[in-house]
Design a protein around this motif. Structure first.
Motif, PDB file in Angstrom:
ATOM      1  N   ALA A  68       0.795  -1.119  -0.080  1.00  0.00           N
ATOM      2  CA  ALA A  68       0.000   0.127   0.054  1.00  0.00           C
ATOM      3  C   ALA A  68       0.831   1.165  -0.137  1.00  0.00           C
ATOM      4  CB  ALA A  68      -1.169   0.078   1.179  1.00  0.00           C
ATOM      5  N   GLY A  69       2.154   1.214   0.718  1.00  0.00           N
ATOM      6  CA  GLY A  69       2.932   2.322   0.700  1.00  0.00           C
ATOM      7  C   GLY A  69       3.344   2.814  -0.825  1.00  0.00           C
ATOM      8  N   GLN A  70       3.838   1.895  -1.391  1.00  0.00           N
ATOM      9  CA  GLN A  70       4.167   1.889  -2.794  1.00  0.00           C
ATOM     10  C   GLN A  70       3.047   2.656  -3.715  1.00  0.00           C
ATOM     11  OE1 GLN A  70       5.377  -2.303  -2.614  1.00  0.00           O
ATOM     12  NE2 GLN A  70       6.325  -1.457  -4.546  1.00  0.00           N
ATOM     13  N   VAL A  71       1.797   2.333  -3.456  1.00  0.00           N
ATOM     14  CA  VAL A  71       0.880   2.827  -4.279  1.00  0.00           C
ATOM     15  C   VAL A  71       0.623   4.203  -3.906  1.00  0.00           C
ATOM     16  CG1 VAL A  71      -1.759   2.715  -4.425  1.00  0.00           C
ATOM     17  CG2 VAL A  71      -0.723   0.606  -4.530  1.00  0.00           C
TER      18      VAL A  71
ATOM     19  N   ASP B 158       3.094   6.223  -2.800  1.00  0.00           N
ATOM     20  CA  ASP B 158       4.189   7.093  -3.574  1.00  0.00           C
ATOM     21  C   ASP B 158       3.763   7.241  -4.884  1.00  0.00           C
ATOM     22  OD1 ASP B 158       5.221   6.954  -1.031  1.00  0.00           O
ATOM     23  OD2 ASP B 158       6.510   5.520  -1.402  1.00  0.00           O
ATOM     24  N   LEU B 159       3.003   6.195  -5.559  1.00  0.00           N
ATOM     25  CA  LEU B 159       2.926   6.621  -7.007  1.00  0.00           C
ATOM     26  C   LEU B 159       1.589   7.465  -7.238  1.00  0.00           C
ATOM     27  CD1 LEU B 159       2.764   2.677  -8.344  1.00  0.00           C
ATOM     28  CD2 LEU B 159       4.354   4.597  -8.881  1.00  0.00           C
ATOM     29  N   LEU B 160       0.794   7.586  -6.195  1.00  0.00           N
ATOM     30  CA  LEU B 160      -0.450   8.703  -6.446  1.00  0.00           C
ATOM     31  C   LEU B 160      -0.585   9.746  -5.664  1.00  0.00           C
ATOM     32  CD1 LEU B 160      -3.224   6.097  -6.560  1.00  0.00           C
ATOM     33  CD2 LEU B 160      -2.174   6.975  -8.278  1.00  0.00           C
ATOM     34  N   GLU B 161       0.046   9.853  -4.730  1.00  0.00           N
ATOM     35  CA  GLU B 161       0.040  11.179  -3.630  1.00  0.00           C
ATOM     36  C   GLU B 161       0.699  12.212  -4.609  1.00  0.00           C
ATOM     37  OE1 GLU B 161      -0.034  10.974   0.784  1.00  0.00           O
ATOM     38  OE2 GLU B 161       1.751  10.324   0.297  1.00  0.00           O
ATOM     39  N   GLU B 162       0.198  13.466  -4.451  1.00  0.00           N
ATOM     40  CA  GLU B 162       0.380  14.536  -5.304  1.00  0.00           C
ATOM     41  C   GLU B 162       0.703  15.561  -4.137  1.00  0.00           C
ATOM     42  OE1 GLU B 162      -2.438  13.673  -9.173  1.00  0.00           O
ATOM     43  OE2 GLU B 162      -3.294  14.740  -7.314  1.00  0.00           O
ATOM     44  N   GLY B 163       1.252  15.448  -3.085  1.00  0.00           N
ATOM     45  CA  GLY B 163       1.639  16.575  -2.239  1.00  0.00           C
ATOM     46  C   GLY B 163       0.396  16.776  -1.356  1.00  0.00           C
ATOM     47  N   GLU B 164      -0.654  16.376  -1.492  1.00  0.00           N
ATOM     48  CA  GLU B 164      -1.859  16.242  -0.656  1.00  0.00           C
ATOM     49  C   GLU B 164      -2.004  14.732  -0.173  1.00  0.00           C
ATOM     50  OE1 GLU B 164      -4.327  18.855   0.439  1.00  0.00           O
ATOM     51  OE2 GLU B 164      -2.600  19.949  -0.224  1.00  0.00           O
ATOM     52  N   PRO B 165      -2.601  14.738   1.147  1.00  0.00           N
ATOM     53  CA  PRO B 165      -2.666  13.220   1.455  1.00  0.00           C
ATOM     54  C   PRO B 165      -3.729  12.444   0.520  1.00  0.00           C
ATOM     55  CG  PRO B 165      -2.934  14.725   3.291  1.00  0.00           C
ATOM     56  CD  PRO B 165      -2.664  15.503   2.278  1.00  0.00           C
ATOM     57  N   LEU B 166      -3.830  11.385   0.341  1.00  0.00           N
ATOM     58  CA  LEU B 166      -4.855  10.592  -0.589  1.00  0.00           C
ATOM     59  C   LEU B 166      -6.128  10.739   0.316  1.00  0.00           C
ATOM     60  CD1 LEU B 166      -2.980   7.729  -2.087  1.00  0.00           C
ATOM     61  CD2 LEU B 166      -3.660   9.908  -3.259  1.00  0.00           C
ATOM     62  N   LEU B 167      -7.318  10.983  -0.234  1.00  0.00           N
ATOM     63  CA  LEU B 167      -8.535  10.837   0.244  1.00  0.00           C
ATOM     64  C   LEU B 167      -9.049   9.417   0.327  1.00  0.00           C
ATOM     65  CD1 LEU B 167     -10.603  12.731   1.578  1.00  0.00           C
ATOM     66  CD2 LEU B 167     -11.764  12.877  -0.700  1.00  0.00           C
ATOM     67  N   ASN B 168      -9.338   8.686   1.409  1.00  0.00           N
ATOM     68  CA  ASN B 168      -9.770   7.584   1.448  1.00  0.00           C
ATOM     69  C   ASN B 168     -11.103   7.426   1.241  1.00  0.00           C
ATOM     70  OD1 ASN B 168      -9.982   4.679   2.056  1.00  0.00           O
ATOM     71  ND2 ASN B 168      -9.937   5.116   4.219  1.00  0.00           N
ATOM     72  N   ASP B 169     -11.626   6.728   0.222  1.00  0.00           N
ATOM     73  CA  ASP B 169     -13.134   6.697   0.032  1.00  0.00           C
ATOM     74  C   ASP B 169     -13.775   5.887   1.121  1.00  0.00           C
ATOM     75  OD1 ASP B 169     -15.582   7.036  -2.310  1.00  0.00           O
ATOM     76  OD2 ASP B 169     -15.345   5.064  -1.364  1.00  0.00           O
ATOM     77  N   HIS B 170     -13.224   4.588   1.181  1.00  0.00           N
ATOM     78  CA  HIS B 170     -13.842   3.798   2.295  1.00  0.00           C
ATOM     79  C   HIS B 170     -12.920   2.551   2.699  1.00  0.00           C
ATOM     80  CE1 HIS B 170     -14.677   1.400  -1.394  1.00  0.00           C
ATOM     81  NE2 HIS B 170     -14.666   0.282  -0.724  1.00  0.00           N
TER      82      HIS B 170
ATOM     83  N   GLY C 220      -3.355 -11.509   1.260  1.00  0.00           N
ATOM     84  CA  GLY C 220      -3.713 -10.713   2.547  1.00  0.00           C
ATOM     85  C   GLY C 220      -4.575  -9.245   1.867  1.00  0.00           C
ATOM     86  N   GLY C 221      -4.539  -8.179   2.256  1.00  0.00           N
ATOM     87  CA  GLY C 221      -5.089  -7.308   1.651  1.00  0.00           C
ATOM     88  C   GLY C 221      -4.851  -6.699   0.440  1.00  0.00           C
ATOM     89  N   PHE C 222      -5.574  -5.875   0.012  1.00  0.00           N
ATOM     90  CA  PHE C 222      -5.528  -5.265  -1.709  1.00  0.00           C
ATOM     91  C   PHE C 222      -5.874  -3.635  -1.344  1.00  0.00           C
ATOM     92  CE2 PHE C 222      -9.605  -6.929  -1.222  1.00  0.00           C
ATOM     93  CZ  PHE C 222     -10.472  -6.001  -1.689  1.00  0.00           C
ATOM     94  N   TYR C 223      -5.467  -3.065  -2.676  1.00  0.00           N
ATOM     95  CA  TYR C 223      -5.823  -1.618  -2.527  1.00  0.00           C
ATOM     96  C   TYR C 223      -7.084  -1.456  -3.716  1.00  0.00           C
ATOM     97  CZ  TYR C 223      -4.385   2.545  -0.519  1.00  0.00           C
ATOM     98  OH  TYR C 223      -4.204   4.265  -0.114  1.00  0.00           O
ATOM     99  N   GLU C 224      -8.119  -0.567  -3.408  1.00  0.00           N
ATOM    100  CA  GLU C 224      -9.158  -0.299  -4.195  1.00  0.00           C
ATOM    101  C   GLU C 224      -8.982   1.051  -4.722  1.00  0.00           C
ATOM    102  OE1 GLU C 224     -13.821  -0.031  -4.140  1.00  0.00           O
ATOM    103  OE2 GLU C 224     -13.026  -1.659  -2.801  1.00  0.00           O
ATOM    104  N   PHE C 225      -9.670   1.387  -5.881  1.00  0.00           N
ATOM    105  CA  PHE C 225      -9.754   2.763  -6.367  1.00  0.00           C
ATOM    106  C   PHE C 225     -11.135   2.805  -6.893  1.00  0.00           C
ATOM    107  CE2 PHE C 225      -5.859   0.231  -7.049  1.00  0.00           C
ATOM    108  CZ  PHE C 225      -5.007   1.233  -6.664  1.00  0.00           C
TER     109      PHE C 225
END
Length: 264
Positions: free
Chosen positions: A23-26, A28-40, A230-235
C-alpha cells in the motif's frame, strides 16, 4: 473528527504492516503533495453473535457513523451494510459477514470452534477492529475452509483488520479515469483484479471501481508460517446524482467482484 482519525490511523497501520505492505508503494505513486482521500475501508466477519456485523459496527457508531445501505451477495453467501459519518470527508465503512448457517455442517462447526475462542472482553475494546486473529488456526483448517469459501479461509487466517483501503480518484488531479490509474499500477508491477472486467461499474450506476490483487503475506499458523493472500488496494470514482452530489452508496454487482481480489 479526531476520534475518527485516530481509529482510521490505527486501522491503516495494521493494514500496511500486516495485510497489505505494498500500500505504501501505491501511495508513493499516486500522492500529489496532498494526503490521498480514503473513500472507504472494508471489514469482514462471521454472522455469529460473538463477532457479527453489529459488533464491528458498534465502535464506528460510537463516533458518529450511521447505517446507510444494505447488500446481499447470494452466490458468496454474504450480507453487508455500509456506514457513513456526518462529515463527508470521513471514509465510508463497508462491513460484510459470512452467512455461516448456509454452509456445510463441517464449515459451520469449524468456524464456531474458532469464534468460541474469542474472549468476550476483547470485543468491548475498539482495538479488536485491527487486532488480527483472536483464535488458534492450523494450515490444514485454513485450506479446508478456503476450499468451501475463500472468504471463510481469509477471515480465519487473518482475523480482524481492513482488507482494503480505497483511493478516491475524484480527488486526484493527474488522473481522472480509473483506467489511467490501472495502467500506472501495471507499469509498476502491480496485478489488477480482472474478475468482472478491469473496471467494475460504470457512469450509469454512478460508481466505477478497480483494485489490485491481494499481497501475499506471511501468516503464523500453529504449525508454521505460510504465505497466503492478504489485503489489497481499491480505487473508486464516483459520479454526481441528479442533485449534483456525488453518489455515496455501493453497487452489489461490482462489490461482488471486488471480493475476489483476495482469491488465490
Amino acid at each position: 473528527m479526531e476520534r475518527v482519525e485516530q481509529l482510521f490511523n490505527a486501522l491503516w497501520q495494521d493494514y500496511t504492516q500486516r495485510l497489505c505492505p505494498s500500500a505504501g508503494q501505491v501511495h508513493d505513486l499516486l500522492e500529489e503533495g496532498e494526503p490521498l482521500l480514503n473513500d472507504h475501508i472494508a471489514l469482514r466477519t462471521f454472522n455469529l453473535p460473538q463477532v457479527g456485523l453489529d459488533r464491528l459496527a458498534a465502535p464506528f457508531i460510537a463516533i458518529g457513523y450511521k447505517p446507510c445501505g444494505k447488500y446481499h451477495f447470494e452466490a458468496k453467501k454474504l450480507y453487508a451494510e455500509h456506514f457513513e459519518h456526518p462529515n463527508p470527508l470521513a471514509p465510508k465503512v463497508f462491513i460484510s459477514e459470512l452467512m455461516v448457517g448456509q454452509f456445510s455442517s463441517l464449515l459451520q462447526q469449524t468456524v464456531r470452534d474458532l469464534v468460541n475462542q474469542v474472549p468476550e472482553e476483547a470485543m468491548h475494546d475498539p482495538a479488536f477492529l485491527y487486532g488480527g486473529r483472536l483464535w488458534e488456526l492450523d494450515y490444514a483448517t485454513y485450506e479446508l475452509l478456503s476450499a468451501e469459501s475463500e472468504y471463510a479461509g481469509w477471515l480465519a487466517a487473518h482475523g480482524f483488520g481492513a482488507n482494503h483501503f480505497t483511493v478516491s480518484i475524484n480527488q486526484l488531479e493527474q488522473f481522472t479515469e480509473i483506467q489511467e490509474v490501472n495502467h500506472l499500477l501495471r507499469h509498476n508491477g502491480f496485478v489488477i483484479n480482472e474478475s468482472g472486467g478491469e473496471v467494475k461499474g460504470s457512469p450509469e450506476v454512478m460508481l466505477e471501481q478497480s483494485s489490485t490483487m491481494a499481497d501475499r503475506v506471511p501468516v503464523n499458523f500453529t504449525d508454521g508460517v505460510r504465505e497466503v493472500p492478504g489485503g489489497f488496494y481499491e480505487f473508486a470514482k464516483r459520479y454526481p446524482t441528479a442533485d449534483g452530489e456525488l453518489y455515496r452508496g455501493f453497487v452489489e454487482a461490482s462489490a461482488d467482484k471486488i471480493f475476489e481480489s483476495t482469491n488465490q
